[in-house]
Design a protein around this motif. Sequence first.
Motif, PDB file in Angstrom:
ATOM      1  N   CYS A 176       1.660  42.246  18.019  1.00 31.67           N
ATOM      2  CA  CYS A 176       2.521  42.624  16.852  1.00 31.67           C
ATOM      3  C   CYS A 176       3.961  42.861  17.518  1.00 31.67           C
ATOM      4  O   CYS A 176       4.095  43.829  18.328  1.00 31.67           O
ATOM      5  CB  CYS A 176       1.888  43.809  16.070  1.00 31.67           C
ATOM      6  N   SER A 177       4.957  42.530  16.662  1.00 33.70           N
ATOM      7  CA  SER A 177       6.430  42.973  17.136  1.00 33.70           C
ATOM      8  C   SER A 177       6.909  43.666  16.039  1.00 33.70           C
ATOM      9  O   SER A 177       6.831  43.258  14.847  1.00 33.70           O
ATOM     10  CB  SER A 177       7.142  41.769  17.598  1.00 33.70           C
ATOM     11  N   ASP A 178       8.117  44.384  16.247  1.00 31.77           N
ATOM     12  CA  ASP A 178       8.655  45.103  15.133  1.00 31.77           C
ATOM     13  C   ASP A 178       9.561  44.038  14.254  1.00 31.77           C
ATOM     14  O   ASP A 178      10.159  43.183  14.926  1.00 31.77           O
ATOM     15  CB  ASP A 178       9.632  46.101  15.931  1.00 31.77           C
ATOM     16  N   ASP A 179       9.358  44.141  12.981  1.00 31.50           N
ATOM     17  CA  ASP A 179      10.090  43.223  12.152  1.00 31.50           C
ATOM     18  C   ASP A 179      11.678  43.973  11.885  1.00 31.50           C
ATOM     19  O   ASP A 179      11.638  44.979  11.311  1.00 31.50           O
ATOM     20  CB  ASP A 179       9.166  43.109  10.888  1.00 31.50           C
ATOM     21  N   ASP A 180      12.606  43.263  12.212  1.00 30.19           N
ATOM     22  CA  ASP A 180      13.974  43.606  11.842  1.00 30.19           C
ATOM     23  C   ASP A 180      14.282  43.599  10.449  1.00 30.19           C
ATOM     24  O   ASP A 180      15.018  42.362  10.043  1.00 30.19           O
ATOM     25  CB  ASP A 180      14.918  43.238  12.878  1.00 30.19           C
ATOM     26  N   GLU A 181      13.818  44.495   9.558  1.00 32.16           N
ATOM     27  CA  GLU A 181      13.965  44.280   8.001  1.00 32.16           C
ATOM     28  C   GLU A 181      15.629  44.104   7.563  1.00 32.16           C
ATOM     29  O   GLU A 181      16.013  43.377   6.623  1.00 32.16           O
ATOM     30  CB  GLU A 181      13.575  45.293   7.143  1.00 32.16           C
ATOM     31  N   CYS A 182      16.546  44.628   8.718  1.00 28.91           N
ATOM     32  CA  CYS A 182      17.979  44.419   8.290  1.00 28.91           C
ATOM     33  C   CYS A 182      18.517  42.974   8.435  1.00 28.91           C
ATOM     34  O   CYS A 182      19.699  42.809   7.810  1.00 28.91           O
ATOM     35  CB  CYS A 182      18.855  45.261   9.254  1.00 28.91           C
ATOM     36  N   THR A 183      17.828  42.005   9.067  1.00 26.38           N
ATOM     37  CA  THR A 183      18.256  40.696   9.129  1.00 26.38           C
ATOM     38  C   THR A 183      18.172  39.997   7.994  1.00 26.38           C
ATOM     39  O   THR A 183      18.930  38.931   8.025  1.00 26.38           O
ATOM     40  CB  THR A 183      17.615  40.133  10.518  1.00 26.38           C
ATOM     41  N   MET A 184      17.256  40.204   7.072  1.00 20.90           N
ATOM     42  CA  MET A 184      17.119  39.762   5.802  1.00 20.90           C
ATOM     43  C   MET A 184      17.623  40.587   4.663  1.00 20.90           C
ATOM     44  O   MET A 184      17.298  41.601   4.383  1.00 20.90           O
ATOM     45  CB  MET A 184      15.753  39.275   5.590  1.00 20.90           C
ATOM     46  N   ASP A 185      18.863  39.900   4.122  1.00 20.94           N
ATOM     47  CA  ASP A 185      19.413  40.387   2.778  1.00 20.94           C
ATOM     48  C   ASP A 185      19.777  41.998   3.158  1.00 20.94           C
ATOM     49  O   ASP A 185      19.586  42.899   2.259  1.00 20.94           O
ATOM     50  CB  ASP A 185      18.347  40.372   1.568  1.00 20.94           C
ATOM     51  N   ASN A 186      20.104  42.382   4.569  1.00 17.14           N
ATOM     52  CA  ASN A 186      20.448  43.548   4.581  1.00 17.14           C
ATOM     53  C   ASN A 186      19.458  44.812   4.523  1.00 17.14           C
ATOM     54  O   ASN A 186      19.695  45.811   3.988  1.00 17.14           O
ATOM     55  CB  ASN A 186      21.770  44.058   4.057  1.00 17.14           C
ATOM     56  N   GLY A 187      18.171  44.389   4.498  1.00 17.10           N
ATOM     57  CA  GLY A 187      17.233  45.030   4.184  1.00 17.10           C
ATOM     58  C   GLY A 187      17.052  45.597   2.748  1.00 17.10           C
ATOM     59  O   GLY A 187      16.340  46.547   2.386  1.00 17.10           O
ATOM     60  N   GLY A 188      17.877  45.173   1.895  1.00 21.53           N
ATOM     61  CA  GLY A 188      18.037  45.473   0.404  1.00 21.53           C
ATOM     62  C   GLY A 188      19.024  46.888   0.358  1.00 21.53           C
ATOM     63  O   GLY A 188      19.148  47.199  -0.903  1.00 21.53           O
ATOM     64  N   CYS A 189      19.714  47.179   1.497  1.00 19.39           N
ATOM     65  CA  CYS A 189      20.588  48.324   1.293  1.00 19.39           C
ATOM     66  C   CYS A 189      21.864  47.841   0.846  1.00 19.39           C
ATOM     67  O   CYS A 189      22.138  46.694   0.641  1.00 19.39           O
ATOM     68  CB  CYS A 189      20.686  48.606   2.903  1.00 19.39           C
ATOM     69  N   ASP A 190      22.396  48.898   0.055  1.00 16.57           N
ATOM     70  CA  ASP A 190      23.724  48.816  -0.557  1.00 16.57           C
ATOM     71  C   ASP A 190      24.842  48.598   0.163  1.00 16.57           C
ATOM     72  O   ASP A 190      25.770  47.793   0.142  1.00 16.57           O
ATOM     73  CB  ASP A 190      23.847  49.900  -1.741  1.00 16.57           C
ATOM     74  N   GLN A 191      24.704  49.216   1.349  1.00 16.92           N
ATOM     75  CA  GLN A 191      25.739  49.253   2.386  1.00 16.92           C
ATOM     76  C   GLN A 191      25.331  49.155   3.781  1.00 16.92           C
ATOM     77  O   GLN A 191      25.314  47.928   4.267  1.00 16.92           O
ATOM     78  CB  GLN A 191      26.710  50.488   2.268  1.00 16.92           C
ATOM     79  N   SER A 192      24.684  50.119   4.518  1.00 19.75           N
ATOM     80  CA  SER A 192      24.452  50.064   6.126  1.00 19.75           C
ATOM     81  C   SER A 192      22.777  49.933   5.875  1.00 19.75           C
ATOM     82  O   SER A 192      22.237  50.609   5.324  1.00 19.75           O
ATOM     83  CB  SER A 192      24.901  51.327   6.760  1.00 19.75           C
ATOM     84  N   CYS A 193      22.357  49.201   6.959  1.00 19.85           N
ATOM     85  CA  CYS A 193      21.035  48.961   7.131  1.00 19.85           C
ATOM     86  C   CYS A 193      21.002  49.174   8.513  1.00 19.85           C
ATOM     87  O   CYS A 193      21.377  48.569   9.485  1.00 19.85           O
ATOM     88  CB  CYS A 193      20.469  47.848   6.920  1.00 19.85           C
TER      89      CYS A 193
END
Length: 318
Positions: free
Chosen positions: A163-180
């Motif tokens: 298992c490896s860490d999934d960088d959620e910020c690489t897809m649609d900025n993690g759904g964050c409005d500004q910074s992820c």
Amino acid sequence: MDINECWKGIDGCNQNCHNTLGSYHCTCDDGFLLQSDGLSCQDVDECQLGNGGCEHICVNTEGAYRCQCHIGYVVDSIDAQNCIDIDECIDINHGCNHMCTNTVGGYTCSCFKNFVLASDNKTCVVVDQCEGHTCDHTCVSVPGTHICYCDTGYFLQPDRMSCSDDDECTMDNGGCDQSCQNTIGSFICDCNNGFTLSNDGKTCIDLDECLVDNGHCSQECTNVAGSFECTCFQGFIKDTAGRCVDIDECTDGSSDCDQYCTNTEGSFQCSCETGLFLDSNGKTCSDSDACASGLHGCHTLVRASVVKLFAHVMMDMS
């Protein structure tokens, strides 16, 4: 005449009495043996001789006996001395979870492929395929194999184990409005200066800095997206420290007063020399006809034109 001792009840026989000429004799029922006293009857234990002919178990009773069978057998309805095997599997698989196999005097339960028998010897459970597994996180046993799963925030590698860490910020900025910001197994949303994170953990809403201590502005605070601006009231200007200070309109030439200028807090006031009055614009001075206005204080009324003429003559003489 012969006396029937059996009728008179003087025979003393334990069970049966038979009268004879001039005497009598005693006998016993089947299953009993006449004792040496010729009177008493004792039970015969048929089980002592050849187990009573019973195939399994002989149980002696008063004057008789009966045959019994071991567990897993039943007495033959035709020959009560013989025992026949019971096929327990006929009775709804006899509680076996999968398969029931009849044996002589008993039965055994067995399981389908990839299952093993539990401690109750009836229930079948899946073989624990996860025993000794090499999954990084979670192992789920299924018939014949096992499957590796990763915790939330991780993804399974091609080897189907790691298992490896999934960088959620690489897809649609993690759904964050500004910074992820990616973290191990998760992510965090953050907002730029002047914004604050809403309860959904993703949306950034403008922070109205003016609501707290007027944004530390000395006079007016105006909120703008992501920031705020300090402004001054009319008649004031910011100094180098950002504070609002009074503008001296009388010295910077912005007053436009015709004659005299007096600075006030946030403003100024124009005034005129004696004998002149301030016009409605508040800046220019005009001649005041004191005689017409009744402000002269004189006993005799003199026309304003004469006064003006006298004023010009006096100026020429000077």
